[in-house]
Design an enzyme around this catalytic site. Sequence first.
Site, PDB file in Angstrom:
ATOM      1  N   ASP A  12      43.038  37.413  43.211  1.00 48.21           N
ATOM      2  CA  ASP A  12      44.241  36.616  43.267  1.00 48.21           C
ATOM      3  C   ASP A  12      44.191  35.566  44.384  1.00 48.21           C
ATOM      4  O   ASP A  12      43.128  35.383  45.096  1.00 48.21           O
ATOM      5  CB  ASP A  12      45.708  37.355  43.395  1.00 48.21           C
ATOM      6  CG  ASP A  12      45.897  38.043  44.788  1.00 48.21           C
ATOM      7  OD1 ASP A  12      45.220  37.622  45.714  1.00 48.21           O
ATOM      8  OD2 ASP A  12      46.522  39.160  44.836  1.00 48.21           O
ATOM      9  N   ASP A  49      38.838  41.455  44.860  1.00 50.07           N
ATOM     10  CA  ASP A  49      39.358  42.164  45.860  1.00 50.07           C
ATOM     11  C   ASP A  49      38.546  43.503  46.092  1.00 50.07           C
ATOM     12  O   ASP A  49      38.864  44.282  45.106  1.00 50.07           O
ATOM     13  CB  ASP A  49      40.705  41.838  45.619  1.00 50.07           C
ATOM     14  CG  ASP A  49      41.430  42.771  46.679  1.00 50.07           C
ATOM     15  OD1 ASP A  49      41.064  42.938  47.693  1.00 50.07           O
ATOM     16  OD2 ASP A  49      42.627  43.122  46.768  1.00 50.07           O
ATOM     17  N   ASP A  84      40.367  42.594  40.696  1.00 52.72           N
ATOM     18  CA  ASP A  84      41.739  42.051  40.895  1.00 52.72           C
ATOM     19  C   ASP A  84      41.197  40.875  41.629  1.00 52.72           C
ATOM     20  O   ASP A  84      40.698  40.925  42.597  1.00 52.72           O
ATOM     21  CB  ASP A  84      42.413  42.890  41.906  1.00 52.72           C
ATOM     22  CG  ASP A  84      43.957  42.090  42.352  1.00 52.72           C
ATOM     23  OD1 ASP A  84      44.139  41.119  41.696  1.00 52.72           O
ATOM     24  OD2 ASP A  84      44.469  42.820  43.054  1.00 52.72           O
TER      25      ASP A  84
END
Lengths: 427, 425
Positions: free
Chosen positions: A123, A332, A121
């Site tokens: 972001d 992440d 992930d």
Amino acid sequence: MHGLRVKIVINKHRDVRTMKDKGPPPVIHIPTTQFVQRCFREYYTKAEIPMVHDLDRREFGAIIPGRTMRRHMGFNDMPALKRYLTDSCPAHVYHSTAYYEMPGAATMDKKTWLGADLIFDLDADHIPGAEEMSYAEMLAQVKVEFIKLIEEFLMGDFGFAEKDIGIYFSGGRGYHAHVRHPSVRKLNSHERREIVNFITLPAKDISGFLSKKAYDVTEFKGHSKAKYTYILPDPDAKGWKGKFWHSLMEYLDNGLERDRKEIIEELIAHDGIGKGSAETIYSKLFKGDVENTGASNIKRSNSLEAFSSDRVRNLFLDFILERTRAMAGETDEPVTSDIKRLIRLPGSLHGKTGFYVKSLELGQLEEFDPLIDTVWKGFTGNTKITGTADHTFQLIGEEWEIKKDESMLLPTAVALHVALQKKCKIS
Amino acid sequence: MEPRTLALFPFLPEVSAYLKQSGVTLDSIISEPAYERARDLGSKRIMEAFLDKEIKENPMVSEVDHLFEMLSYIVARMIVSSTGDEMLIIHYSQAEALSMSNRLLDQDMDFVHEVASSLDINVSLESADNMRIHFTDYLRLSSPMRSKEWALIDQELDAGFLLLDKKKICRLMQQALKDKISSELPLPVNDEIIETFRPTIENVKIEIEKKKEEFKKEGFGRISFIRLPPCMKIMLNALKDGKNLPHVGRFALTAFLNTIGMDTEGILALYATSPDFNVNLARYQVEHITGSSSGIEYLPQSCHTMVSQGICFEPDSLCNKDWMTHPLSYYKIKGKPRDKDKDKSKNTGNPKGAGNPKGAGNPKGADNPKGADNPKGADNPKGADNPKGAGNPKGADNPKGAGKDKKDEDGESQQDEKDQISEKD
């Protein structure tokens, strides 16, 4: 009957808020809520939701506006899932990265964990300086990092094939990669963390990249003492050893042609290197006659004999490691190492943006523009909104401006986005 | 496969075919007088495994010797199963695995490859010295090993695969066999089996009890804060500073302090500085863990569990040893007196022995392939890494002299390592 239902929803919403963040109770605007729900229902009725891999082994979770997250749901097939989505119109829908024997069981113990996809992930939180950027700039920067993650690490060092990696825009501020190769399913958290470490190259002990060879051993009263040569990795070494080697060589080559002041300033900028150490490093590496500098000795012998002090050598190595880190990727950590996490359902709508979680091919990433491509084309007509704040934003290739207390007509998809962002109400 | 090979590696799937062909049945092993020697060898095998942590190679000259050796493995498994003791299962599978790993080092790579495949490790032969393994298999097998040399980040990962030399692949296979055997045991056993092996079972049980007693008695005496592993020190200091600990941290700390002999009051006093201290609740929780209320005394988590719970803090060089698997072991080892002899060998200091004419500062080890300065040489996981005792326990860890030997960098870890030799269980 209808009025009663609405009342309950309002109360519940208040409860949740007071428990969570104690902010002022939000103003629920019923026509706006109804508009959002209508849009979601239309979407889930008409849009195509991509097949969920091993759907009957996954746990599902969803957030219905005003309520807490509902977990521990299991569905047997796509039609059942779709029915649920159309009926409940959740603001957010997730499925487990894990596969379970009984995904719908009420407690984690009873589910029986069978394995989990390997999830990455990335972001906007991970992008340095993201606070200064506009939403569009942020998304563009995340995409650059995400492509690097996929191409250099997942497909490069880790050797996964494109077909083993599901690539998604999260509907919010980033991207997800789901690696579904059978070899990763059983990896535990610790093992997944090792993978993240490999990608992100955290601060580490540099000695794993070097080999140490004793060349001068003396014995005194039963104690022996050795001096060591630190041998560099092979030029063709794979993994970080190789990357470290190249980054060191590049530094030495450039250094021979740069001027002293610049080099020293750059060294001092590194955490832990003072003026004295910087001078020492400079003279050990670049001083003297061109053929005989420390740098050319290092290149010739592929070892670090140039340094007599361990402390200075370690500072220098740390400096090079920091430079090598430019090649590291971002992802992440907690998402990857959690083997029982819920991740946003591909194809579902994101309840804070109205964008859908879009499944992408690697080749599409370059051209992909989340602010155009994840807005569902099925929303038709215009909707009248009244701004509740001044707001300027980009969407579907145009710039929009709404003003507080001013009414205007927006394409329904745009109105949905603004409503979810709580910048307008629908009358 | 040669019967001798099967005797040396009796866990191989080919063994059962061989036994079938030889007409040996389970019943006959248990009951027939002709197999008494196999039963004796099986008993010996289990005692060696438990007490010496490695199974010695018996002299074998005839095919009968080979057959009995194979059978001793089967018998040993029946005995372990009959006791049903978890601790024995772990010790036994470790010893079998260690023995395999040491024996494999004498074999050629083709054979090592064959055995690896039989253990479901997906490797391929890359060259005479190296095997290729997928990184997921590597992670699975190396994850219990905490020494830094196994960290994925330091491996030469190439499109999902990495190369391992013989010693490393054998070490991974050791892990695989240990996992395999401990997951297979206990096997179902019937009364006849239990009856046949009653004397051995009794003996083993006595030894197990002794060991458990030893562990309790000798391990911890007066509580020493200096000996605490970093994780416990850090959690304790956090408490003292009035910081809150996560539940798993409290559990680990409480169970740990209780095991090393701190009483409930002492532990409660530590928690009293905690921001949300509630004496009744804390007492209830502490007593639950120490067993004074529940009757079940909880043991502290292993290092592996603590890592996955995110409460392994600042592991030091001793923590990072391959064999360091439990905070209690750390505490025990730190408590061992360091005699002069041990100090002497502290400065091994030389990864390869290369360039060190004096045998790498450890003259004793050098003369003595089994590391006989250590009466329990065989107990010694170091020894495991170094079956040939290549004159230098350091170098053994590091076949290429390839300096992955962070261990050398501080004297303390070396000392710890020596201390550990007779201690590790």
